[in-house]
Design an enzyme around this catalytic site. Structure first.
Site, PDB file in Angstrom:
ATOM      1  N   GLU A  15      52.514  54.812  45.190  1.00 19.72           N
ATOM      2  CA  GLU A  15      52.357  55.332  43.828  1.00 19.72           C
ATOM      3  C   GLU A  15      52.773  56.794  43.689  1.00 19.72           C
ATOM      4  O   GLU A  15      52.334  57.656  44.462  1.00 19.72           O
ATOM      5  CB  GLU A  15      50.891  55.167  43.376  1.00 19.72           C
ATOM      6  CG  GLU A  15      50.634  55.781  41.993  1.00 19.72           C
ATOM      7  CD  GLU A  15      49.372  55.309  41.297  1.00 19.72           C
ATOM      8  OE1 GLU A  15      48.714  54.373  41.789  1.00 19.72           O
ATOM      9  OE2 GLU A  15      49.049  55.883  40.235  1.00 19.72           O
ATOM     10  N   LYS A  75      43.069  45.099  47.522  1.00 19.69           N
ATOM     11  CA  LYS A  75      43.903  46.287  47.659  1.00 19.69           C
ATOM     12  C   LYS A  75      42.994  47.491  47.879  1.00 19.69           C
ATOM     13  O   LYS A  75      41.978  47.634  47.209  1.00 19.69           O
ATOM     14  CB  LYS A  75      44.791  46.492  46.423  1.00 19.69           C
ATOM     15  CG  LYS A  75      45.695  47.723  46.554  1.00 19.69           C
ATOM     16  CD  LYS A  75      46.859  47.704  45.569  1.00 19.69           C
ATOM     17  CE  LYS A  75      46.489  48.082  44.153  1.00 19.69           C
ATOM     18  NZ  LYS A  75      45.917  49.433  44.012  1.00 19.69           N
ATOM     19  N   GLU A 124      42.932  51.754  48.417  1.00 21.64           N
ATOM     20  CA  GLU A 124      43.603  53.049  48.410  1.00 21.64           C
ATOM     21  C   GLU A 124      43.220  53.792  49.677  1.00 21.64           C
ATOM     22  O   GLU A 124      42.062  53.757  50.087  1.00 21.64           O
ATOM     23  CB  GLU A 124      43.120  53.900  47.222  1.00 21.64           C
ATOM     24  CG  GLU A 124      43.590  53.423  45.879  1.00 21.64           C
ATOM     25  CD  GLU A 124      43.108  54.343  44.747  1.00 21.64           C
ATOM     26  OE1 GLU A 124      42.664  55.481  45.017  1.00 21.64           O
ATOM     27  OE2 GLU A 124      43.181  53.894  43.592  1.00 21.64           O
ATOM     28  N   ASP A 176      41.835  48.533  39.401  1.00 21.24           N
ATOM     29  CA  ASP A 176      40.637  49.248  38.940  1.00 21.24           C
ATOM     30  C   ASP A 176      40.972  50.168  37.764  1.00 21.24           C
ATOM     31  O   ASP A 176      40.076  50.790  37.191  1.00 21.24           O
ATOM     32  CB  ASP A 176      39.961  50.014  40.093  1.00 21.24           C
ATOM     33  CG  ASP A 176      40.867  51.055  40.712  1.00 21.24           C
ATOM     34  OD1 ASP A 176      42.084  51.063  40.426  1.00 21.24           O
ATOM     35  OD2 ASP A 176      40.355  51.880  41.505  1.00 21.24           O
ATOM     36  N   SER A 177      42.250  50.196  37.358  1.00 20.23           N
ATOM     37  CA  SER A 177      42.626  50.831  36.093  1.00 20.23           C
ATOM     38  C   SER A 177      41.872  50.145  34.960  1.00 20.23           C
ATOM     39  O   SER A 177      41.753  50.695  33.861  1.00 20.23           O
ATOM     40  CB  SER A 177      44.139  50.732  35.877  1.00 20.23           C
ATOM     41  OG  SER A 177      44.591  49.416  36.096  1.00 20.23           O
ATOM     42  N   ASP A 233      41.739  45.269  43.251  1.00 16.69           N
ATOM     43  CA  ASP A 233      41.372  46.551  43.866  1.00 16.69           C
ATOM     44  C   ASP A 233      39.918  46.525  44.287  1.00 16.69           C
ATOM     45  O   ASP A 233      39.046  46.081  43.535  1.00 16.69           O
ATOM     46  CB  ASP A 233      41.510  47.682  42.831  1.00 16.69           C
ATOM     47  CG  ASP A 233      42.891  48.304  42.806  1.00 16.69           C
ATOM     48  OD1 ASP A 233      43.591  48.253  43.832  1.00 16.69           O
ATOM     49  OD2 ASP A 233      43.262  48.865  41.755  1.00 16.69           O
TER      50      ASP A 233
HETATM   51  N1  LIG Z   1      47.093  53.559  31.767  1.00 22.87           N
HETATM   52  C1  LIG Z   1      47.031  53.771  33.073  1.00 22.87           C
HETATM   53  N2  LIG Z   1      48.159  53.673  33.808  1.00 22.87           N
HETATM   54  C2  LIG Z   1      48.130  53.888  35.143  1.00 22.87           C
HETATM   55  O1  LIG Z   1      49.196  53.777  35.796  1.00 22.87           O
HETATM   56  C3  LIG Z   1      46.888  54.197  35.764  1.00 22.87           C
HETATM   57  C4  LIG Z   1      45.734  54.267  34.956  1.00 22.87           C
HETATM   58  N3  LIG Z   1      45.840  54.055  33.634  1.00 22.87           N
HETATM   59  N4  LIG Z   1      44.522  54.531  35.472  1.00 22.87           N
HETATM   60  C5  LIG Z   1      44.358  54.548  36.896  1.00 22.87           C
HETATM   61  C6  LIG Z   1      45.520  55.151  37.531  1.00 22.87           C
HETATM   62  C7  LIG Z   1      45.749  56.612  37.181  1.00 22.87           C
HETATM   63  N5  LIG Z   1      47.175  56.705  37.258  1.00 22.87           N
HETATM   64  C8  LIG Z   1      47.931  57.801  36.886  1.00 22.87           C
HETATM   65  C9  LIG Z   1      47.497  58.646  35.885  1.00 22.87           C
HETATM   66  C10 LIG Z   1      48.246  59.722  35.498  1.00 22.87           C
HETATM   67  C11 LIG Z   1      49.461  60.003  36.121  1.00 22.87           C
HETATM   68  C12 LIG Z   1      50.251  61.184  35.685  1.00 22.87           C
HETATM   69  O2  LIG Z   1      50.029  61.716  34.623  1.00 22.87           O
HETATM   70  N6  LIG Z   1      51.216  61.661  36.471  1.00 22.87           N
HETATM   71  C13 LIG Z   1      52.015  62.800  36.071  1.00 22.87           C
HETATM   72  C14 LIG Z   1      52.559  63.458  37.317  1.00 22.87           C
HETATM   73  C15 LIG Z   1      52.482  64.959  37.159  1.00 22.87           C
HETATM   74  C16 LIG Z   1      53.127  65.671  38.339  1.00 22.87           C
HETATM   75  O3  LIG Z   1      52.669  65.590  39.476  1.00 22.87           O
HETATM   76  O4  LIG Z   1      54.107  66.372  38.075  1.00 22.87           O
HETATM   77  C17 LIG Z   1      53.178  62.361  35.192  1.00 22.87           C
HETATM   78  O5  LIG Z   1      53.501  63.095  34.270  1.00 22.87           O
HETATM   79  O6  LIG Z   1      53.795  61.297  35.438  1.00 22.87           O
HETATM   80  C18 LIG Z   1      49.899  59.166  37.130  1.00 22.87           C
HETATM   81  C19 LIG Z   1      49.140  58.052  37.510  1.00 22.87           C
HETATM   82  C20 LIG Z   1      47.740  55.430  37.620  1.00 22.87           C
HETATM   83  N7  LIG Z   1      46.777  54.494  37.140  1.00 22.87           N
HETATM   84  C1  LIG Z   2      48.577  50.648  39.065  1.00 26.52           C
HETATM   85  C2  LIG Z   2      48.048  49.791  40.145  1.00 26.52           C
HETATM   86  C3  LIG Z   2      48.806  49.945  41.408  1.00 26.52           C
HETATM   87  C4  LIG Z   2      46.574  50.001  40.371  1.00 26.52           C
HETATM   88  O1  LIG Z   2      46.119  50.343  41.409  1.00 26.52           O
HETATM   89  C5  LIG Z   2      45.662  49.759  39.238  1.00 26.52           C
HETATM   90  O2  LIG Z   2      46.081  49.227  38.193  1.00 26.52           O
HETATM   91  O3  LIG Z   2      44.485  50.065  39.382  1.00 26.52           O
HETATM   92 MG   LIG Z   3      44.044  50.870  41.301  1.00 26.73          MG
END
Ligand SMILES: Nc1nc(=O)c2c([nH]1)NC[C@@H]1CN(c3ccc(C(=O)N[C@@H](CCC(=O)O)C(=O)O)cc3)CN21
Ligand SMILES: CC(C)C(=O)C(=O)O
Ligand SMILES: [Mg+2]
Length: 326
Positions: free
Chosen positions: A226, A157, A159, A88-89, A127
């Site tokens: 994740e 899938k 969540e 669903d991204s 998803d």
């Molecule tokens: N381009 C993209 N990649 C993805 O993996 C993704 C999406 N979009 N959209 C739906 C979700 C959103 N996701 C995400 C989005 C942001 C972070 C993120 O910025 N995480 C921080 C963690 C910060 C912390 O807790 O310290 C990072 O800096 O990695 C993680 C997963 C995973 N999925």
């Molecule tokens: C990153 C994967 C696990 C996902 O759920 C998505 O792409 O939506």
């Molecule tokens: Mg997803």
């Protein structure tokens, strides 16, 4: 015949060969069917059973997202991709929405259908979108059935944790395989106050392990983990019996998944820590756009010989004559 003819073993033998040589090469699944038959055999279809076999043999599972026919085809272009996920991204990287919560079930089905048309050997998972499985159990089952029936996906899938255990049970008993998804749950980014690494405290790590076991017991065939500390990624993997597929969960899960656009360098928004760019397709695209635009502007495209049609000279002369008479 030295190669095993069973699907699972063929993938395993091949992968060991890949790793043993320290470089990627085409798998042994492309092999003679029988003694004396040298025709190329297509890569075997990956099933949920294949993933379990790969976990047991410690062969890493590779999953990549896809959102349309061409990305579906690309995932299928390499026998070393095991699972294609219509994530669903899709909402963010493909449709330009702010978050996955804006994606509808109809939109997901529309895209999953396209991916399915391009999918060959990978297991095809999608998803369930936000809101499509948190009403009544019956509605959730109907929505999952719609996804399977209308888009030819093989598994859904979901969540979530304890709150989806009953649904996982219902779906698996109805013959719809379920991939669970624990840790960071993007569909809950508002209640989580952002996209944050999960399971960093004793209490939340304990809860996640408990939830993972419940989901496994409810019948999930695999589980995405994740954005959790790598130590927890390993702990969960060692304490469930189904294949774990990590994204930002360290190197010790049974497999890895990345979003297509992150991996291929076409998503130039926020880059999470776990993202590695394996290609730079956005740069390639921009170079392509630039060359096209300048060729049109400077008149060098299309070439009058190679890129244009022509009419017989005499016929064209008669055409001009006819036009003059009018
Ligand atoms: N381009 C993209 N990649 C993805 O993996 C993704 C999406 N979009 N959209 C739906 C979700 C959103 N996701 C995400 C989005 C942001 C972070 C993120 O910025 N995480 C921080 C963690 C910060 C912390 O807790 O310290 C990072 O800096 O990695 C993680 C997963 C995973 N999925
Ligand atoms: C990153 C994967 C696990 C996902 O759920 C998505 O792409 O939506
Ligand atoms: Mg997803």
């Amino acid at each position: 015949m030295s190669c095993s003819s069973t699907l699972g073993l063929s993938r395993l033998a091949s992968s060991a060969a890949v790793r043993g040589r320290g470089q990627q090469r085409r798998w042994m699944s492309v092999r003679p069917k029988e003694e004396g038959d040298n025709s190329i055999q297509k890569t075997e279809k990956v099933t949920i059973h294949t993933l379990q076999t790969m976990r047991a043999a410690k062969v890493p599972i590779s999953m990549l997202t896809a959102y349309d026919y061409p990305t579906g085809l690309s995932c299928s272009s390499n026998p070393a991709i095991d699972v294609t996920l219509v994530g669903d991204s899709l909402a963010q990287v493909c449709l330009g929405y702010k978050s996955t919560t804006q994606l509808t079930l109809d939109e997901m089905i529309h895209h999953a259908r396209a991916v399915a048309r391009g999918t060959t050997h990978p297991l095809l998972v999608a998803d369930m979108p936000f809101g499509s499985y948190h009403g009544s159990l019956d509605d959730a089952v109907n929505n999952a059935v719609r996804m399977v029936r209308e888009s030819q996906i093989e598994a859904v899938k979901l969540e979530g944790g304890d709150e989806i255990v009953d649904l996982v049970h219902r779906l698996t008993s109805a013959g719809i395989p379920v991939m669970a998804h624990v840790g960071l749950l993007p569909q809950r980014h508002v209640s989580f106050s952002g996209y944050k690494v999960q399971g960093k405290s004793v209490a939340s790590a304990k809860a996640m392990v408990k939830t993972s076991k419940l989901l496994e017991q409810a019948g999930a065939f695999s589980m995405v983990v994740e954005a959790v500390p790598k130590e927890l990624g390993r702990y969960i993997t060692e304490n469930v019996t189904i294949p774990t597929i990590g994204i930002g969960a360290g190197p010790w899960t049974n497999g890895q998944v990345l979003v297509w656009d992150d991996a291929m360098g076409t998503w130039l928004g926020h880059k999470a820590k776990f993202v590695r760019r394996f290609a730079n397709l956005q740069t390639a695209r921009e170079i392509g756009v630039q060359s096209y635009a300048s060729a049109v502007k400077d008149g060098s495209f299309p070439d009058p010989q190679r890129e244009s049609y022509t009419i017989d000279k005499a016929e064209f002369a008669r055409f001009l004559e006819a036009m003059e008479k009018e």
